[in-house]
Design a protein around this motif. Structure first.
Motif, PDB file in Angstrom:
ATOM      1  N   GLU A   1       2.308   7.361  -1.331  1.00  0.00           N
ATOM      2  CA  GLU A   1       3.010   6.117  -0.846  1.00  0.00           C
ATOM      3  C   GLU A   1       3.732   6.286   0.579  1.00  0.00           C
ATOM      4  O   GLU A   1       3.407   5.329   1.431  1.00  0.00           O
ATOM      5  CB  GLU A   1       3.980   6.196  -1.698  1.00  0.00           C
ATOM      6  CG  GLU A   1       3.317   5.365  -3.228  1.00  0.00           C
ATOM      7  CD  GLU A   1       4.596   5.406  -4.125  1.00  0.00           C
ATOM      8  OE1 GLU A   1       4.320   4.327  -5.313  1.00  0.00           O
ATOM      9  OE2 GLU A   1       5.578   6.246  -4.216  1.00  0.00           O
ATOM     10  N   LEU A   2       4.185   7.567   0.945  1.00  0.00           N
ATOM     11  CA  LEU A   2       4.592   7.703   2.192  1.00  0.00           C
ATOM     12  C   LEU A   2       3.530   7.364   3.350  1.00  0.00           C
ATOM     13  O   LEU A   2       4.012   6.733   4.337  1.00  0.00           O
ATOM     14  CB  LEU A   2       5.461   9.089   2.269  1.00  0.00           C
ATOM     15  CG  LEU A   2       6.047   9.246   3.685  1.00  0.00           C
ATOM     16  CD1 LEU A   2       7.290   8.188   3.747  1.00  0.00           C
ATOM     17  CD2 LEU A   2       6.663  10.634   3.654  1.00  0.00           C
ATOM     18  N   ILE A   3       2.444   8.082   3.100  1.00  0.00           N
ATOM     19  CA  ILE A   3       1.485   8.101   3.881  1.00  0.00           C
ATOM     20  C   ILE A   3       1.023   6.656   4.183  1.00  0.00           C
ATOM     21  O   ILE A   3       0.725   6.059   5.199  1.00  0.00           O
ATOM     22  CB  ILE A   3       0.256   8.776   3.623  1.00  0.00           C
ATOM     23  CG1 ILE A   3       0.398  10.365   3.734  1.00  0.00           C
ATOM     24  CG2 ILE A   3      -1.148   8.443   4.420  1.00  0.00           C
ATOM     25  CD1 ILE A   3      -0.332  11.419   3.022  1.00  0.00           C
ATOM     26  N   ILE A   4       0.667   6.105   3.059  1.00  0.00           N
ATOM     27  CA  ILE A   4       0.506   4.543   3.246  1.00  0.00           C
ATOM     28  C   ILE A   4       1.541   3.524   3.727  1.00  0.00           C
ATOM     29  O   ILE A   4       0.834   2.652   4.820  1.00  0.00           O
ATOM     30  CB  ILE A   4       0.265   3.907   1.676  1.00  0.00           C
ATOM     31  CG1 ILE A   4      -0.844   4.552   1.090  1.00  0.00           C
ATOM     32  CG2 ILE A   4       0.253   2.368   1.712  1.00  0.00           C
ATOM     33  CD1 ILE A   4      -1.156   4.158  -0.615  1.00  0.00           C
ATOM     34  N   VAL A   5       2.671   4.096   3.589  1.00  0.00           N
ATOM     35  CA  VAL A   5       3.834   3.419   4.465  1.00  0.00           C
ATOM     36  C   VAL A   5       3.718   3.524   6.065  1.00  0.00           C
ATOM     37  O   VAL A   5       3.921   2.716   6.814  1.00  0.00           O
ATOM     38  CB  VAL A   5       5.284   3.487   4.124  1.00  0.00           C
ATOM     39  CG1 VAL A   5       6.264   3.060   4.967  1.00  0.00           C
ATOM     40  CG2 VAL A   5       5.272   3.132   2.585  1.00  0.00           C
ATOM     41  N   VAL A   6       3.418   4.584   6.284  1.00  0.00           N
ATOM     42  CA  VAL A   6       3.235   5.058   7.686  1.00  0.00           C
ATOM     43  C   VAL A   6       2.106   4.509   8.303  1.00  0.00           C
ATOM     44  O   VAL A   6       2.217   3.852   9.363  1.00  0.00           O
ATOM     45  CB  VAL A   6       3.144   6.615   7.859  1.00  0.00           C
ATOM     46  CG1 VAL A   6       2.743   6.864   9.144  1.00  0.00           C
ATOM     47  CG2 VAL A   6       4.469   7.083   7.649  1.00  0.00           C
ATOM     48  N   ILE A   7       1.190   4.278   7.600  1.00  0.00           N
ATOM     49  CA  ILE A   7      -0.313   3.666   8.185  1.00  0.00           C
ATOM     50  C   ILE A   7      -0.046   2.247   8.192  1.00  0.00           C
ATOM     51  O   ILE A   7      -0.355   1.534   9.351  1.00  0.00           O
ATOM     52  CB  ILE A   7      -1.383   3.862   7.016  1.00  0.00           C
ATOM     53  CG1 ILE A   7      -2.029   5.539   7.243  1.00  0.00           C
ATOM     54  CG2 ILE A   7      -2.642   3.033   7.583  1.00  0.00           C
ATOM     55  CD1 ILE A   7      -2.894   5.995   6.515  1.00  0.00           C
ATOM     56  N   LEU A   8       0.807   1.632   7.222  1.00  0.00           N
ATOM     57  CA  LEU A   8       0.983   0.331   7.332  1.00  0.00           C
ATOM     58  C   LEU A   8       1.794  -0.300   8.671  1.00  0.00           C
ATOM     59  O   LEU A   8       1.838  -1.229   9.209  1.00  0.00           O
ATOM     60  CB  LEU A   8       1.698  -0.325   5.944  1.00  0.00           C
ATOM     61  CG  LEU A   8       0.568  -0.365   4.756  1.00  0.00           C
ATOM     62  CD1 LEU A   8       1.273  -0.880   3.656  1.00  0.00           C
ATOM     63  CD2 LEU A   8      -0.448  -1.276   5.125  1.00  0.00           C
TER      64      LEU A   8
END
Length: 171
Positions: A7-14
């Motif tokens: 989820e953290l990776i997704i938040v950073v990508i977003l």
């Protein structure tokens, strides 16, 4: 609420996708004079490239939003990033102001997909409806606090942003 690694990776990508447009504008603004000299044109025509960029950004949102709703988030985003990359490389090779306008339009048009899809993904994955409602409530509170300080917290313990964002990131 603690985020998992995924989820953290997704938040950073977003966040990076959302920042793409701002970077595309802010990184070339200081170069207007150099672009004008390189393309042997008036600075006013170079300034038009900013308007063309913003127009491409607006038009792109009208396309990428419905496309991502219809076909999912992944493929429209991959296609848009590919177009953005090609447009960015082509900007380096332009020889006229009209070519710059076209490339900048395509950059913004395709780059807007990142903003639209990132926002859609945030709404889809996280409950932002409640967060949005709380932000609106805080706007009314900030406005009404001047009129009725006894009813609203004006002690300064909460900062304006903290009050807005606290429900978005529950503990």
């Amino acid at each position: 609420m603690k985020l998992t690694r995924k989820e953290l990776i997704i938040v950073v990508i977003l966040a990076l996708l959302t920042a793409l447009e701002a970077l595309s504008i802010d990184l070339y603004l200081p170069a207007f004079q150099a672009i004008s000299e390189d393309l042997k044109t008036d600075i006013e025509k170079v300034q038009i490239s900013l308007s063309v960029f913003l127009g491409g950004f607006a038009v792109g949102q009208l396309l990428w939003g419905p496309l991502s709703d219809r076909f999912g988030r992944k493929w429209p985003l991959i296609i848009a990033i590919a177009i953005y990359t090609v447009s960015s490389v082509l900007v380096l090779a332009v020889s006229s102001i009209e070519e710059l306008w076209l490339c900048r339009f395509m950059q913004a048009f395709s780059g807007s997909a990142g903003v639209v899809i990132a926002r859609a993904q945030r709404v889809y994955r996280y409950d932002l409806a409640g967060c949005s409602r709380h932000i609106v409530d805080n706007l009314y509170t900030a406005r009404n606090a001047e009129q009725d300080p006894d009813r609203y917290d004006t002690s300064g313990k909460k900062t304006l942003c903290g009050g807005f964002l606290s429900p978005c990131f529950p503990q």
